[in-house]
Design a protein around this motif. Structure first.
Motif, PDB file in Angstrom:
ATOM      1  N   ALA A 212       1.591  73.747 -47.445  1.00 49.13           N
ATOM      2  CA  ALA A 212       1.922  74.806 -48.400  1.00 49.13           C
ATOM      3  C   ALA A 212       0.726  75.721 -48.641  1.00 49.13           C
ATOM      4  O   ALA A 212      -0.419  75.264 -48.719  1.00 49.13           O
ATOM      5  CB  ALA A 212       2.393  74.192 -49.715  1.00 49.13           C
ATOM      6  N   ARG A 213       0.979  77.009 -48.780  1.00 51.96           N
ATOM      7  CA  ARG A 213      -0.104  77.974 -48.932  1.00 51.96           C
ATOM      8  C   ARG A 213      -1.064  77.648 -50.073  1.00 51.96           C
ATOM      9  O   ARG A 213      -2.277  77.758 -49.897  1.00 51.96           O
ATOM     10  CB  ARG A 213       0.477  79.385 -49.108  1.00 51.96           C
ATOM     11  CG  ARG A 213       1.020  79.959 -47.826  1.00 51.96           C
ATOM     12  CD  ARG A 213       1.610  81.334 -48.000  1.00 51.96           C
ATOM     13  NE  ARG A 213       0.657  82.290 -48.571  1.00 51.96           N
ATOM     14  CZ  ARG A 213       0.836  83.606 -48.550  1.00 51.96           C
ATOM     15  NH1 ARG A 213       1.919  84.119 -47.999  1.00 51.96           N
ATOM     16  NH2 ARG A 213      -0.069  84.402 -49.095  1.00 51.96           N
ATOM     17  N   PRO A 214      -0.573  77.214 -51.245  1.00 54.90           N
ATOM     18  CA  PRO A 214      -1.524  76.900 -52.323  1.00 54.90           C
ATOM     19  C   PRO A 214      -2.430  75.707 -52.011  1.00 54.90           C
ATOM     20  O   PRO A 214      -3.420  75.486 -52.700  1.00 54.90           O
ATOM     21  CB  PRO A 214      -0.608  76.592 -53.520  1.00 54.90           C
ATOM     22  CG  PRO A 214       0.703  77.215 -53.183  1.00 54.90           C
ATOM     23  CD  PRO A 214       0.822  77.098 -51.709  1.00 54.90           C
ATOM     24  N   LYS A 215      -2.047  74.928 -50.982  1.00 50.55           N
ATOM     25  CA  LYS A 215      -2.795  73.714 -50.656  1.00 50.55           C
ATOM     26  C   LYS A 215      -3.727  73.905 -49.460  1.00 50.55           C
ATOM     27  O   LYS A 215      -4.376  72.958 -49.015  1.00 50.55           O
ATOM     28  CB  LYS A 215      -1.823  72.566 -50.354  1.00 50.55           C
ATOM     29  CG  LYS A 215      -0.800  72.297 -51.447  1.00 50.55           C
ATOM     30  CD  LYS A 215      -1.448  71.781 -52.711  1.00 50.55           C
ATOM     31  CE  LYS A 215      -0.407  71.413 -53.768  1.00 50.55           C
ATOM     32  NZ  LYS A 215      -1.031  70.886 -54.999  1.00 50.55           N
ATOM     33  N   ARG A 216      -3.822  75.107 -48.943  1.00 45.14           N
ATOM     34  CA  ARG A 216      -4.585  75.324 -47.708  1.00 45.14           C
ATOM     35  C   ARG A 216      -6.085  75.453 -47.918  1.00 45.14           C
ATOM     36  O   ARG A 216      -6.828  75.585 -46.949  1.00 45.14           O
ATOM     37  CB  ARG A 216      -4.048  76.568 -46.984  1.00 45.14           C
ATOM     38  CG  ARG A 216      -2.659  76.347 -46.403  1.00 45.14           C
ATOM     39  CD  ARG A 216      -2.130  77.575 -45.712  1.00 45.14           C
ATOM     40  NE  ARG A 216      -0.812  77.328 -45.140  1.00 45.14           N
ATOM     41  CZ  ARG A 216      -0.078  78.263 -44.550  1.00 45.14           C
ATOM     42  NH1 ARG A 216      -0.541  79.508 -44.448  1.00 45.14           N
ATOM     43  NH2 ARG A 216       1.099  77.964 -44.057  1.00 45.14           N
ATOM     44  N   ALA A 217      -6.527  75.413 -49.148  1.00 42.21           N
ATOM     45  CA  ALA A 217      -7.971  75.466 -49.387  1.00 42.21           C
ATOM     46  C   ALA A 217      -8.678  74.309 -48.690  1.00 42.21           C
ATOM     47  O   ALA A 217      -9.837  74.435 -48.276  1.00 42.21           O
ATOM     48  CB  ALA A 217      -8.265  75.446 -50.882  1.00 42.21           C
ATOM     49  N   ALA A 218      -7.987  73.184 -48.545  1.00 42.93           N
ATOM     50  CA  ALA A 218      -8.581  72.035 -47.857  1.00 42.93           C
ATOM     51  C   ALA A 218      -8.900  72.351 -46.406  1.00 42.93           C
ATOM     52  O   ALA A 218      -9.805  71.754 -45.814  1.00 42.93           O
ATOM     53  CB  ALA A 218      -7.633  70.838 -47.927  1.00 42.93           C
ATOM     54  N   LEU A 219      -8.168  73.296 -45.837  1.00 41.08           N
ATOM     55  CA  LEU A 219      -8.356  73.658 -44.436  1.00 41.08           C
ATOM     56  C   LEU A 219      -9.362  74.794 -44.270  1.00 41.08           C
ATOM     57  O   LEU A 219      -9.809  75.067 -43.165  1.00 41.08           O
ATOM     58  CB  LEU A 219      -7.009  74.076 -43.820  1.00 41.08           C
ATOM     59  CG  LEU A 219      -5.906  73.014 -43.896  1.00 41.08           C
ATOM     60  CD1 LEU A 219      -4.569  73.633 -43.490  1.00 41.08           C
ATOM     61  CD2 LEU A 219      -6.240  71.833 -42.990  1.00 41.08           C
ATOM     62  N   ARG A 220      -9.700  75.448 -45.374  1.00 35.98           N
ATOM     63  CA  ARG A 220     -10.568  76.622 -45.274  1.00 35.98           C
ATOM     64  C   ARG A 220     -12.036  76.287 -45.110  1.00 35.98           C
ATOM     65  O   ARG A 220     -12.852  77.189 -44.951  1.00 35.98           O
ATOM     66  CB  ARG A 220     -10.369  77.528 -46.499  1.00 35.98           C
ATOM     67  CG  ARG A 220      -9.225  78.466 -46.325  1.00 35.98           C
ATOM     68  CD  ARG A 220      -9.038  79.470 -47.451  1.00 35.98           C
ATOM     69  NE  ARG A 220      -7.611  79.719 -47.533  1.00 35.98           N
ATOM     70  CZ  ARG A 220      -6.849  79.476 -48.574  1.00 35.98           C
ATOM     71  NH1 ARG A 220      -7.394  79.032 -49.699  1.00 35.98           N
ATOM     72  NH2 ARG A 220      -5.565  79.689 -48.511  1.00 35.98           N
ATOM     73  N   THR A 221     -12.376  75.012 -45.116  1.00 32.11           N
ATOM     74  CA  THR A 221     -13.776  74.666 -44.837  1.00 32.11           C
ATOM     75  C   THR A 221     -14.163  75.119 -43.435  1.00 32.11           C
ATOM     76  O   THR A 221     -15.349  75.285 -43.151  1.00 32.11           O
ATOM     77  CB  THR A 221     -14.011  73.153 -44.962  1.00 32.11           C
ATOM     78  OG1 THR A 221     -13.137  72.460 -44.064  1.00 32.11           O
ATOM     79  CG2 THR A 221     -13.759  72.678 -46.369  1.00 32.11           C
ATOM     80  N   GLY A 222     -13.173  75.335 -42.595  1.00 32.87           N
ATOM     81  CA  GLY A 222     -13.448  75.783 -41.234  1.00 32.87           C
ATOM     82  C   GLY A 222     -13.289  77.277 -41.058  1.00 32.87           C
ATOM     83  O   GLY A 222     -13.052  77.736 -39.936  1.00 32.87           O
ATOM     84  N   TRP A 223     -13.463  78.030 -42.150  1.00 38.44           N
ATOM     85  CA  TRP A 223     -13.176  79.465 -42.043  1.00 38.44           C
ATOM     86  C   TRP A 223     -14.141  80.209 -41.123  1.00 38.44           C
ATOM     87  O   TRP A 223     -13.840  81.300 -40.643  1.00 38.44           O
ATOM     88  CB  TRP A 223     -13.113  80.102 -43.431  1.00 38.44           C
ATOM     89  CG  TRP A 223     -14.368  80.700 -44.008  1.00 38.44           C
ATOM     90  CD1 TRP A 223     -14.781  81.995 -43.858  1.00 38.44           C
ATOM     91  CD2 TRP A 223     -15.316  80.086 -44.878  1.00 38.44           C
ATOM     92  NE1 TRP A 223     -15.937  82.207 -44.572  1.00 38.44           N
ATOM     93  CE2 TRP A 223     -16.290  81.054 -45.207  1.00 38.44           C
ATOM     94  CE3 TRP A 223     -15.448  78.803 -45.428  1.00 38.44           C
ATOM     95  CZ2 TRP A 223     -17.378  80.782 -46.043  1.00 38.44           C
ATOM     96  CZ3 TRP A 223     -16.527  78.537 -46.251  1.00 38.44           C
ATOM     97  CH2 TRP A 223     -17.469  79.505 -46.557  1.00 38.44           C
ATOM     98  N   LEU A 224     -15.283  79.628 -40.831  1.00 38.39           N
ATOM     99  CA  LEU A 224     -16.247  80.269 -39.927  1.00 38.39           C
ATOM    100  C   LEU A 224     -16.282  79.617 -38.549  1.00 38.39           C
ATOM    101  O   LEU A 224     -16.921  80.143 -37.638  1.00 38.39           O
ATOM    102  CB  LEU A 224     -17.648  80.192 -40.540  1.00 38.39           C
ATOM    103  CG  LEU A 224     -17.834  80.885 -41.885  1.00 38.39           C
ATOM    104  CD1 LEU A 224     -19.203  80.555 -42.456  1.00 38.39           C
ATOM    105  CD2 LEU A 224     -17.650  82.387 -41.753  1.00 38.39           C
TER     106      LEU A 224
END
Length: 264
Positions: A212-224
């Protein structure tokens, strides 16, 4: 101290010890942000344990302290009072987190104690899986509140690939500390490692679109990570020169764009 005081302390630990994960966690809301801060503080404490001393036995004892803390959390023993362990025990119970990734994360960090290189590619990828992969799988489960096997497997694979990017960025600092993380440090070897990680990211990302979009912060550690890996494929010499990545301003703009659109 109250639970919220402990969580605030965890956030301070992440802010100082892992600023990139701190920024990504800040794109989460409320309780999800707190969960990420607790997990990432645990990771900071375990990751730094091998580096605070030159004595391997003392470093082993510091990691054993965390092994014992995890044992208490998962066996129902009295959990030691600690600003990270206490909220971690509460999070594990509330989100029914599994023990395996915690054990794997601590075990993998034993490599950091010693100065022998990884034996082969399998050992290197096992290290990345145990560290960055385990942490991302735990973060997704802590936020999503589910144990969907396919999603968690993909999260672990995605985190492992992101860990490869972080490792490549850290090569100069690790080598300066007499640690040699690359099995093949030639241009061809670096490019192959980055290419494999990129392919793994792409395969995992497809399975993670259901988060779910509100839960994707966990995946954003790889934003770079994707940008770093692409750079390493094209110009592997940048790794040894410590020139991977983008400016701090560019990093923040990238993260803000992903958070605003619900992407990762």
């Amino acid at each position: 101290m109250s639970l919220q005081d402990d969580i605030a302390s965890c956030a301070e630990t992440v802010h100082s010890g892992d600023p990139m994960r701190f920024l990504s966690a800040m794109t989460a809301d409320g309780a999800d942000r707190d969960a990420l801060m607790v997990l990432y503080a645990f990771n900071v404490e375990v990751a730094r344990a091998p580096w605070v001393t030159e004595e391997p036995m003392i470093a082993e004892m510091r990691l054993q302290w965390w092994i014992d803390a995890v044992e208490e959390i998962f066996t129902g023993a009295t959990v030691r009072r600690h600003q990270v362990v206490t909220p971690l025990a509460e999070l594990v119970a509330r989100r029914d987190l599994p023990r395996g990734p915690f054990d794997a994360l601590i075990a993998a960090r034993r490599w950091d104690i010693y100065k022998e290189p990884h034996a082969d590619d399998a050992a290197l990828w096992s290290y990345l899986d145990g560290t960055a992969g385990s942490l991302m799988a735990l973060a997704v489960q802590a936020m999503d509140g589910q144990g969907d096997a396919a999603v968690l497997k993909a999260a672990n694979a995605y985190g492992t690939a992101c860990g490869a990017a972080g490792l490549l960025e850290a090569v100069p600092a690790l080598e300066a500390a007499n640690r040699y993380p690359l099995v093949d440090g030639t241009a061809q070897g670096v490019s192959a490692l980055a290419g494999k990680a990129l392919a793994q990211m792409d395969a995992a990302k497809t399975a993670l679109k259901g988060v779910a979009r509100p839960k994707r912060a966990a995946l954003r550690t790889g934003w770079l990570a994707r940008g770093v890996l692409r750079q390493a494929v094209r110009e592997p010499a940048l790794v040894g020169a410590g020139m991977l990545g983008r400016s701090d301003a560019g990093k923040r703009l990238r993260l803000m764009g992903l958070a605003a659109t619900g992407r990762f």
